[in-house]
Design an enzyme around this catalytic site. Structure first.
Site, PDB file in Angstrom:
ATOM      1  N   PHE A 125     -72.165  42.484 -62.959  1.00  0.00           N
ATOM      2  CA  PHE A 125     -73.180  42.990 -63.874  1.00  0.00           C
ATOM      3  C   PHE A 125     -72.676  44.326 -64.451  1.00  0.00           C
ATOM      4  O   PHE A 125     -72.186  45.171 -63.705  1.00  0.00           O
ATOM      5  CB  PHE A 125     -74.487  43.194 -63.107  1.00  0.00           C
ATOM      6  N   ASP A 196     -74.340  43.911 -53.975  1.00  0.00           N
ATOM      7  CA  ASP A 196     -75.512  44.008 -54.833  1.00  0.00           C
ATOM      8  C   ASP A 196     -76.269  42.681 -54.711  1.00  0.00           C
ATOM      9  O   ASP A 196     -75.733  41.626 -55.067  1.00  0.00           O
ATOM     10  CB  ASP A 196     -75.067  44.258 -56.280  1.00  0.00           C
ATOM     11  N   TYR A 221     -87.908  44.212 -58.741  1.00  0.00           N
ATOM     12  CA  TYR A 221     -88.691  43.513 -59.774  1.00  0.00           C
ATOM     13  C   TYR A 221     -88.251  42.086 -60.030  1.00  0.00           C
ATOM     14  O   TYR A 221     -88.811  41.415 -60.867  1.00  0.00           O
ATOM     15  CB  TYR A 221     -88.660  44.312 -61.090  1.00  0.00           C
ATOM     16  N   LYS A 222     -87.199  41.601 -59.349  1.00  0.00           N
ATOM     17  CA  LYS A 222     -86.725  40.232 -59.580  1.00  0.00           C
ATOM     18  C   LYS A 222     -87.463  39.291 -58.624  1.00  0.00           C
ATOM     19  O   LYS A 222     -88.670  39.150 -58.740  1.00  0.00           O
ATOM     20  CB  LYS A 222     -85.203  40.200 -59.476  1.00  0.00           C
ATOM     21  N   ARG A 370     -80.037  30.811 -69.640  1.00  0.00           N
ATOM     22  CA  ARG A 370     -80.158  31.006 -68.192  1.00  0.00           C
ATOM     23  C   ARG A 370     -81.567  30.631 -67.734  1.00  0.00           C
ATOM     24  O   ARG A 370     -82.559  31.057 -68.334  1.00  0.00           O
ATOM     25  CB  ARG A 370     -79.857  32.464 -67.862  1.00  0.00           C
TER      26      ARG A 370
HETATM   27  C1  LIG Z   1     -80.690  43.279 -62.601  1.00  0.00           C
HETATM   28  C2  LIG Z   1     -79.429  43.876 -62.068  1.00  0.00           C
HETATM   29  C3  LIG Z   1     -79.248  45.260 -62.030  1.00  0.00           C
HETATM   30  C4  LIG Z   1     -80.258  46.173 -62.652  1.00  0.00           C
HETATM   31  O1  LIG Z   1     -80.086  47.510 -62.331  1.00  0.00           O
HETATM   32  P1  LIG Z   1     -81.245  48.558 -62.713  1.00  0.00           P
HETATM   33  O2  LIG Z   1     -80.728  49.850 -62.288  1.00  0.00           O
HETATM   34  O3  LIG Z   1     -82.485  48.087 -62.029  1.00  0.00           O
HETATM   35  O4  LIG Z   1     -81.461  48.471 -64.206  1.00  0.00           O
HETATM   36  C5  LIG Z   1     -78.097  45.754 -61.407  1.00  0.00           C
HETATM   37  N1  LIG Z   1     -77.165  44.927 -60.888  1.00  0.00           N
HETATM   38  C6  LIG Z   1     -77.312  43.564 -60.941  1.00  0.00           C
HETATM   39  C7  LIG Z   1     -76.277  42.688 -60.322  1.00  0.00           C
HETATM   40  C8  LIG Z   1     -78.433  43.015 -61.548  1.00  0.00           C
HETATM   41  O5  LIG Z   1     -78.567  41.691 -61.629  1.00  0.00           O
END
Ligand SMILES: *Cc1c(COP(=O)(O)O)cnc(C)c1O
Length: 411
Positions: A125, A196, A221-222, A370
């Site tokens: 990401f 992560d 939030y996921k 997705r």
């Molecule tokens: C959704 C996601 C994030 C989001 O990071 P935020 O700091 O909450 O914006 C980070 N890493 C991965 C792998 C994600 O899927």
């Protein structure tokens, strides 16, 4: 081939089916984006309302003690710890995933001062890569980010590597890494391991302690359904707490924040990873949301998510063959998280047309549709309906309408 009546039968014997009622789901919508923003638990809304109507408006600042606000980052962290296979005292809730990555990557590099490399994956990401780049830039000439392809990771972990930072489930393809294997390899070569868990926590059983993982982060939030911008979590193995030097040494991470000591003294445990005043409205929402996840068995969640993914792929293979979709996720369910990605050259307008017809998935540049399967609240019948609607949109080419072509800021 799986039929509509097979899907109805799966719903009829789904042990998680009663949990759907814990969520507010808008009528006429099939929500396949719970991997990006989880649906709203009724209890989260009630809890926020109570916090507004009583704890904030009436009890005011007394609520830090009387409503236990001060202990929320730890208490909510303990709930998440149970869902990710951590020991008590190893998880807390704070800040965002991006900020937690910064705190942990910097701390990890300080624990390996003679080593010069952070290993990550090109397809990680973007924020994970940007933050690692930022950390490396703080140690010019002494630290670099080494980004490799997924199949090159094991070879890239050599004696120069301070920390290996990977997403457990790839945000785009859904491909799943073998946590135990990669962690063991990193340790054999003297490196620390950071996972992560943004796309795996809340959707499958995780064994952070059993895999001897050093560090982890993930989103509230996921799949945890904590609400938009919910605070993230941070995990550090107990054996590292005493040596851990966070670069963001804020007053909430002090041994005695309310002693107002002019000199920084880190708290003894995971609390030292706190920085400043926590966002209470978001924390109470996440706290209430997690109770729904804690009612479910993670094994049942994983089994349902796999069955849903299989149903989706099978239906796409049988009903949508002529429309130019290819599977961008691993075909083997054991190798992927709780999402399926399809590749199509017109992925953007097709996604927009689907949303207009009540099926919410998302688009990931450049050519991915997705679909996330949140097993806490989805029905199998919705998987069948979603594929059917996708077929309708493709069959008469209605995705070509002008209204679906315009780009938007958030995809
Ligand atoms: C959704 C996601 C994030 C989001 O990071 P935020 O700091 O909450 O914006 C980070 N890493 C991965 C792998 C994600 O899927």
């Amino acid at each position: 081939m799986i039929s509509r009546s097979d899907l109805a039968a799966l719903d009829a014997r789904d042990p998680l089916a009663p949990l759907r009622d814990r969520f507010v789901l808008p009528p006429g919508i099939i929500y396949l984006d719970g991997n990006s923003l989880g649906a709203m638990p009724r209890a989260a809304a009630e809890r926020v309302r109570r916090t507004l109507d009583h704890d904030w408006s009436q009890a005011l600042i007394k609520s830090w003690n009387s409503a236990g606000w001060i202990g929320l980052p730890i208490r909510v962290g303990e709930k998440i710890g149970r869902l990710i296979g951590a020991r008590s005292g190893e998880t807390l809730v704070a800040d965002s995933t991006s900020i937690n990555l910064f705190k942990l990557l910097t701390s990890a590099c300080r624990l390996r001062p003679d080593r010069t490399v952070i290993v990550s994956e090109i397809d990680n990401f973007p924020t994970d890569l940007y933050i690692a780049e930022g950390v490396a830039s703080l140690f010019p000439g002494k630290l670099e980010l080494r980004c490799v392809r997924s199949d090159e990771i094991e070879a890239a972990i050599d004696e120069q590597v301070a920390v290996v930072s990977l997403s457990h489930v790839n945000y785009r393809s859904g491909a799943l890494h073998d946590m135990a294997r990669v962690t063991r390899l990193a340790h054999q070569r003297g490196a620390l391991m950071l996972w992560d868990l943004a796309h795996s926590a809340g959707a499958m059983p995780l064994q952070l302690a059993a895999c001897d993982v050093d560090f982890a982060v993930g989103c509230g939030y996921k799949y945890f359904n904590g609400g938009p911008g919910a605070p993230a979590f941070i995990y550090v193995a107990q054996r590292l707490h005493a040596q851990l030097a966070t670069p963001l040494s804020g007053w909430f991470g002090h041994a005695q924040p309310f002693a107002f000591d002019p000199r920084y003294q880190p708290a003894a445990g995971i609390e030292r990873m706190l920085v400043g005043t926590p966002p209470i409205l978001s924390l109470v929402a996440l706290d209430a949301a997690l109770d729904v996840s804690l009612e479910a068995s993670l094994e049942q969640l994983r089994a349902k998510s796999i069955a849903m993914g299989e149903a989706f792929v099978t239906l796409v293979e049988h009903e949508l063959t002529s429309f130019g979709f290819t599977l961008a996720s691993p075909r083997d369910a054991a190798q992927r998280g709780s999402q399926i990605c399809l590749r199509h050259e017109h992925a953007w307008p097709i996604t927009q047309a689907l949303i207009a017809h009540g099926v919410i998935g998302d688009f990931r540049a450049p050519d991915i549709l997705r679909f996330g399967f949140a097993p806490l609240y989805l029905r199998y019948a919705e998987i069948g309906a979603a594929v059917h609607i996708l077929g309708l949109i493709m069959a008469d080419g209605r995705w070509r309408a002008d209204c679906y072509q315009t780009p938007s800021t958030v995809t």
